[in-house]
Design a protein around this motif. Sequence first.
Motif, PDB file in Angstrom:
ATOM      1  N   LEU A   1      12.642 -34.986   5.423  1.00  0.00           N
ATOM      2  CA  LEU A   1      12.457 -34.317   3.774  1.00  0.00           C
ATOM      3  C   LEU A   1      12.734 -32.936   3.478  1.00  0.00           C
ATOM      4  CD1 LEU A   1       8.569 -35.304   4.856  1.00  0.00           C
ATOM      5  CD2 LEU A   1      10.538 -36.626   3.148  1.00  0.00           C
ATOM      6  N   GLU A   2      12.996 -32.167   4.077  1.00  0.00           N
ATOM      7  CA  GLU A   2      13.763 -30.987   3.875  1.00  0.00           C
ATOM      8  C   GLU A   2      15.131 -30.602   2.995  1.00  0.00           C
ATOM      9  OE1 GLU A   2      11.796 -26.692   5.400  1.00  0.00           O
ATOM     10  OE2 GLU A   2      13.302 -27.941   6.342  1.00  0.00           O
TER      11      GLU A   2
ATOM     12  N   THR B   1       9.552 -29.323   0.102  1.00  0.00           N
ATOM     13  CA  THR B   1       9.429 -28.697   1.095  1.00  0.00           C
ATOM     14  C   THR B   1       8.019 -29.125   1.780  1.00  0.00           C
ATOM     15  OG1 THR B   1       7.578 -27.386  -0.836  1.00  0.00           O
ATOM     16  CG2 THR B   1       9.152 -26.384  -1.242  1.00  0.00           C
ATOM     17  N   VAL B   2       8.116 -28.586   3.294  1.00  0.00           N
ATOM     18  CA  VAL B   2       7.818 -29.507   4.091  1.00  0.00           C
ATOM     19  C   VAL B   2       6.688 -28.154   4.692  1.00  0.00           C
ATOM     20  CG1 VAL B   2       7.618 -30.320   6.370  1.00  0.00           C
ATOM     21  CG2 VAL B   2       8.965 -30.769   4.556  1.00  0.00           C
TER      22      VAL B   2
ATOM     23  N   ARG C   1      14.140 -26.445  13.130  1.00  0.00           N
ATOM     24  CA  ARG C   1      15.120 -25.124  12.726  1.00  0.00           C
ATOM     25  C   ARG C   1      14.655 -24.419  12.299  1.00  0.00           C
ATOM     26  NH1 ARG C   1      17.689 -29.308   9.283  1.00  0.00           N
ATOM     27  NH2 ARG C   1      16.186 -29.294   7.062  1.00  0.00           N
ATOM     28  N   ALA C   2      14.663 -23.477  12.632  1.00  0.00           N
ATOM     29  CA  ALA C   2      14.560 -22.032  11.913  1.00  0.00           C
ATOM     30  C   ALA C   2      13.712 -21.661  10.490  1.00  0.00           C
ATOM     31  CB  ALA C   2      15.825 -20.824  11.826  1.00  0.00           C
ATOM     32  N   SER C   3      14.535 -22.382   9.951  1.00  0.00           N
ATOM     33  CA  SER C   3      14.127 -22.582   8.483  1.00  0.00           C
ATOM     34  C   SER C   3      12.622 -23.032   7.977  1.00  0.00           C
ATOM     35  CB  SER C   3      14.650 -22.952   7.440  1.00  0.00           C
ATOM     36  OG  SER C   3      15.523 -24.294   7.434  1.00  0.00           O
ATOM     37  N   THR C   4      12.348 -24.805   8.482  1.00  0.00           N
ATOM     38  CA  THR C   4      11.224 -25.032   8.793  1.00  0.00           C
ATOM     39  C   THR C   4      10.264 -24.075   9.775  1.00  0.00           C
ATOM     40  OG1 THR C   4      12.886 -27.155   8.808  1.00  0.00           O
ATOM     41  CG2 THR C   4      10.610 -27.524   9.036  1.00  0.00           C
TER      42      THR C   4
END
Length: 231
Positions: free
Chosen positions: A19-20, A25-26, A40-43
């Motif tokens: 989805l990202e 945005t999640v 992952r780090a960003s999520t």
Amino acid sequence: MHIVILGCGRVGATLAHTLEDLGNTVAVIDRDHEAFRRLRASTAKAAVRGLGHDRAVLTTAGIESASAFAAVSNGDNSNIISARVARETFGVEHVVARIYDPRRAEVYQRLGIPTVGTVRWTADTVLRRLVPGSAGLDNGPLWRDPSGTIVLDETPLPEEWVDWRVENLEAAWPVRVAYLSRGGELLLPRGDEVLRAGDVLHVLARTSDIDGVLARSGARASSDETTGRAL
């Protein structure tokens, strides 16, 4: 679009990343902080630890601005309660819950709560491939809408329809051809698509019509055959 996901197992993490990647945005909710290692780090920055039906937790995850909510934890009760809170309390438009117990899935579908019954779906899909067309094993359609009005099912193309067009079949039968499988490839046919021997049709029909359609195609026996009523 902002989407909230309950459950950070393999399914939840895969959904979040996909989805990202599509530009959404999640926020991911899970009781186990260790589960967020799958992200992952960003999520993981938007991960929220807690219960999916806890209003404060949902608010922290941004449920008030969310367009969709997916409950894919490993607990049926948690998934369905959280889905109902997201829909009924926060008014989220698109809500879906993963349900392992097939009986529960059917109940919540009738209540208008979209569910993904992974056990029943997996078993039915495997059986269709192992023993196609066997009586007593093919117990339901590939897909059914939450109201139970429309179903999607598959049927081999009857020999008499070879070399006819999709539009001719749709005019004669109460169906719409959603897509077809031909030689291992999936096609989205137009009305003028000529049907070929070996095609497998995936058709949309009303629930009240599907048994008659499949009986006509030879994909499923129908009780109407014993009464002599025309299908």
